[in-house]
Design a protein around this motif. Structure first.
Motif, PDB file in Angstrom:
ATOM      1  N   LYS A  85       0.793  -1.226   0.000  1.00  0.00           N
ATOM      2  CA  LYS A  85       0.000   0.000   0.000  1.00  0.00           C
ATOM      3  C   LYS A  85       0.828   1.281   0.000  1.00  0.00           C
ATOM      4  N   ASN A  86       2.021   1.223   0.555  1.00  0.00           N
ATOM      5  CA  ASN A  86       2.868   2.419   0.606  1.00  0.00           C
ATOM      6  C   ASN A  86       4.264   2.115   0.076  1.00  0.00           C
ATOM      7  N   PRO A  87       4.354   1.745  -1.202  1.00  0.00           N
ATOM      8  CA  PRO A  87       5.676   1.434  -1.741  1.00  0.00           C
ATOM      9  C   PRO A  87       6.504   2.704  -1.935  1.00  0.00           C
ATOM     10  N   VAL A  88       7.754   2.508  -2.237  1.00  0.00           N
ATOM     11  CA  VAL A  88       8.658   3.624  -2.478  1.00  0.00           C
ATOM     12  C   VAL A  88       8.246   4.334  -3.767  1.00  0.00           C
ATOM     13  N   THR A  89       8.073   5.636  -3.670  1.00  0.00           N
ATOM     14  CA  THR A  89       7.761   6.456  -4.843  1.00  0.00           C
ATOM     15  C   THR A  89       8.662   7.683  -4.838  1.00  0.00           C
ATOM     16  N   VAL A 141      15.133  -1.503  -1.912  1.00  0.00           N
ATOM     17  CA  VAL A 141      14.339  -1.889  -3.073  1.00  0.00           C
ATOM     18  C   VAL A 141      15.144  -1.609  -4.333  1.00  0.00           C
ATOM     19  N   SER A 142      14.774  -2.275  -5.413  1.00  0.00           N
ATOM     20  CA  SER A 142      15.525  -2.137  -6.663  1.00  0.00           C
ATOM     21  C   SER A 142      14.905  -1.132  -7.624  1.00  0.00           C
ATOM     22  N   GLY A 143      13.836  -0.467  -7.209  1.00  0.00           N
ATOM     23  CA  GLY A 143      13.216   0.511  -8.082  1.00  0.00           C
ATOM     24  C   GLY A 143      12.086   1.229  -7.377  1.00  0.00           C
ATOM     25  N   ALA A 144      11.592   2.288  -8.025  1.00  0.00           N
ATOM     26  CA  ALA A 144      10.518   3.085  -7.450  1.00  0.00           C
ATOM     27  C   ALA A 144       9.576   3.555  -8.546  1.00  0.00           C
ATOM     28  N   THR A 145       8.313   3.695  -8.178  1.00  0.00           N
ATOM     29  CA  THR A 145       7.319   4.249  -9.088  1.00  0.00           C
ATOM     30  C   THR A 145       7.439   5.767  -9.058  1.00  0.00           C
ATOM     31  N   VAL A 146       7.343   6.377 -10.227  1.00  0.00           N
ATOM     32  CA  VAL A 146       7.439   7.832 -10.332  1.00  0.00           C
ATOM     33  C   VAL A 146       6.026   8.387 -10.485  1.00  0.00           C
ATOM     34  N   LEU A 147       5.654   9.294  -9.567  1.00  0.00           N
ATOM     35  CA  LEU A 147       4.315   9.876  -9.551  1.00  0.00           C
ATOM     36  C   LEU A 147       4.378  11.383  -9.752  1.00  0.00           C
TER      37      LEU A 147
END
Length: 134
Positions: free
Chosen positions: A14-18, A37-43
């Motif tokens: 629910k609260n991943p790295v962004t 973590v190996s990546g993040a969502t860009v918002l």
């Protein structure tokens, strides 16, 4: 209860790295390293998915910068803009199949155009582990 009947949404992170497109490359690297973590969502500011940034993207940016004598920049310059996302109505096996087919470690979950979380290989493995303990 079959594994296919397990709703993926119950195992969504629910609260991943962004990060934002304006986040500096090195700040994004620090955020990912700290969160392990190996990546993040860009918002964007409207909580819409506009890209993803991975360790590979960051490493490529550093190598490119080294060759050109200038390392740095923003996430927007190095993120992958073509991002597949999924809705909230999938079962756990469908999500697992999608992650494998598209060779992804994570996939954003979008509801009404807004980012609400993500499915990841780790969340799928946790679902399977929990299912097998029942």
């Amino acid at each position: 209860m079959a594994l296919r009947s397990i709703r993926a949404i119950d195992y969504m992170t629910k609260n991943p790295v962004t990060v934002k497109p304006s986040t500096s490359l090195f700040e994004a690297i620090d955020i990912m390293l700290a969160a392990k973590v190996s990546g993040a969502t860009v918002l964007n500011d409207n909580k819409e998915v506009v890209g993803v940034i991975s360790e590979i993207d960051c490493l490529q940016a550093i190598l490119k910068g080294t060759y050109h004598g200038e390392i740095g920049g923003t996430v927007k310059e190095f993120m992958t803009e073509e991002v597949d996302s999924v809705g909230t109505d999938m079962d756990i096996l469908a999500v697992a199949e999608l992650l494998i087919k598209q060779k992804r470690r994570r996939m954003p979950v979008v509801e009404n155009g807004k980012f609400i979380g993500q499915y990841s290989i780790r969340s799928i493995l946790n679902a399977v582990k929990e299912f097998n303990l029942k």
